[in-house]
Scaffold this motif. Sequence first.
Motif, short mmCIF file in Angstrom:
data_model
loop_
_atom_site.label_atom_id
_atom_site.label_comp_id
_atom_site.label_asym_id
_atom_site.label_seq_id
_atom_site.Cartn_x
_atom_site.Cartn_y
_atom_site.Cartn_z
N PHE A 68 0.83 -1.19 0.00
CA PHE A 68 0.00 0.00 0.00
C PHE A 68 0.87 1.25 0.00
O PHE A 68 2.09 1.18 0.16
N GLU A 69 0.24 2.40 -0.19
CA GLU A 69 0.99 3.65 -0.21
C GLU A 69 1.58 3.92 1.17
O GLU A 69 0.87 4.03 2.17
N ARG A 70 2.88 4.03 1.21
CA ARG A 70 3.58 4.13 2.50
C ARG A 70 3.25 5.42 3.24
O ARG A 70 3.18 5.43 4.47
N ARG A 71 3.08 6.50 2.51
CA ARG A 71 2.74 7.76 3.17
C ARG A 71 1.44 7.64 3.96
O ARG A 71 1.32 8.14 5.08
N ARG A 72 0.47 6.95 3.40
CA ARG A 72 -0.82 6.79 4.09
C ARG A 72 -0.67 5.89 5.32
O ARG A 72 -1.37 6.09 6.32
N ILE A 73 0.19 4.90 5.24
CA ILE A 73 0.42 4.03 6.40
C ILE A 73 1.01 4.84 7.54
O ILE A 73 0.58 4.74 8.70
N VAL A 74 2.03 5.66 7.22
CA VAL A 74 2.65 6.50 8.24
C VAL A 74 1.62 7.48 8.81
O VAL A 74 1.53 7.68 10.03
N LEU A 75 0.84 8.09 7.92
CA LEU A 75 -0.18 9.05 8.36
C LEU A 75 -1.20 8.38 9.28
O LEU A 75 -1.55 8.93 10.33
N LEU A 76 -1.66 7.20 8.91
CA LEU A 76 -2.64 6.49 9.73
C LEU A 76 -2.03 6.14 11.09
O LEU A 76 -2.69 6.28 12.13
N GLY A 77 -0.76 5.69 11.09
CA GLY A 77 -0.10 5.37 12.35
C GLY A 77 -0.01 6.58 13.26
O GLY A 77 -0.28 6.50 14.47
N GLN A 78 0.34 7.73 12.70
CA GLN A 78 0.45 8.95 13.52
C GLN A 78 -0.91 9.41 14.03
O GLN A 78 -1.00 9.94 15.14
N LEU A 79 -1.95 9.21 13.24
CA LEU A 79 -3.29 9.59 13.70
C LEU A 79 -3.75 8.68 14.84
O LEU A 79 -4.38 9.14 15.80
N VAL A 80 -3.43 7.38 14.75
CA VAL A 80 -3.76 6.46 15.85
C VAL A 80 -3.02 6.87 17.11
O VAL A 80 -3.59 6.89 18.22
N GLU A 81 -1.75 7.22 16.96
CA GLU A 81 -0.96 7.65 18.12
C GLU A 81 -1.52 8.94 18.71
O GLU A 81 -1.59 9.11 19.93
#
Length: 410
Positions: free
Chosen positions: A78-91
């Motif tokens: 998947f698009e890595r930027r979105r994975i990072v973004l989703l992780g930071q939003l969860v945090e």
Amino acid sequence: MPDSPAPAGDALFRHRAFVAFWFARIASGFGFQMLSVAVGWQIYAITGRALDLGLIGLAQFIPSVLLALPAGHVADQFERRRIVLLGQLVEFVAIALLAGLTLTGGVHEATILALVFAIGVAKAFEFPAMQSMLPALVPAPILPRAMAMSASAGQAAMIMGPALGGFLYVAGPGVVYVVAGALYLVAAGLMAWLRYERTPPRREPATLKTVFAGVHFIRQRPDVLGVISLDLFAVLLGGATALLPIFARDILHTGPWGLGLLRAAPAVGALLMSLWLARHTMQQRVGMTMFASVAGFGLATLVFAVSTTLWLSLAALFALGAFDMVSMVIRGALVQLDTPDDMRGRVSAVNAIFINTSNQLGEFESGMLAAWVGAVPATLIGGLGTLVVVALWMAWFPSLRRREQLQEPA
């Protein structure tokens, strides 16, 4: 150390995507370091049990190891930027809940540990995606400089983040959580704004073969296997920093202020070295430079072990951090450049397992050995062991020893 100044046209900060990435790392790094200080103080204030401080580390360590390989597979699909973004939003959501519960007086030990675990899960997916994103943000020739500059953000956060968190904690843990949450929101905003080009990944079903593809890839690449395993064994043996409280009190005869200086010294050395590496490009004999830096790490450990004065111990730890940064930048850039883009997530995930395991087990090994033979002999054994590992790896991985450039010609 062979190097040459980079041309002005290749300046890192001319790449807007990297600028956003770098500031996002600074914001999330400061937020995480402040969060770590507040969580530790708050749990200990609630329970008064040292065991619970260990549970904080366990709540982060378990997901980082168990989810690493699946997270690497996701990063390649998947698009890595979105994975990072989703992780930071969860945090951010987890930190916001910590802030709300703390400010309303409804926080409990189990709740804190559960939210820390959720943050650990998010970070497990965020790490391989973020690591494998960086090569797409800058041209390959300046990737080592980009990695050094990225590392400088992490080192700055490690040095100043805990101090800022401790200062704000005077006003209460809720204030620390609010500021940390705001920093994560800034990081997420920058990540949402960031744009970079990447060929759409070819989707593959999650099978044992695809999930473990990173392990298979590393086994087939001697240079990649050599740098990753070198880091594992060097950190396992050279974990002198775990014994700093013993050295501060019993050998250097200093107080908490001295311990604080000892803890900061490696990070200061690493930060200054990362800033130097960000302005210079290593162009030849990178294999021998890496081995020399790991050997320097071992020698600095030996000097620290025999030192009985604070200034010499600080100098040794400063050098230890600087040598480690040189090795880390070379290892990280070599792994990324030797790995095809569609495999970088899974290879980064395997590397994350090695890093997390070596850090945790290295502290455990140092503590157990110190309990058996004493802090000074344990540290001497660790420094000598690091030098032995360097000698063995130079013999077992000759292509890595002879490697001239980070990016070998096709």
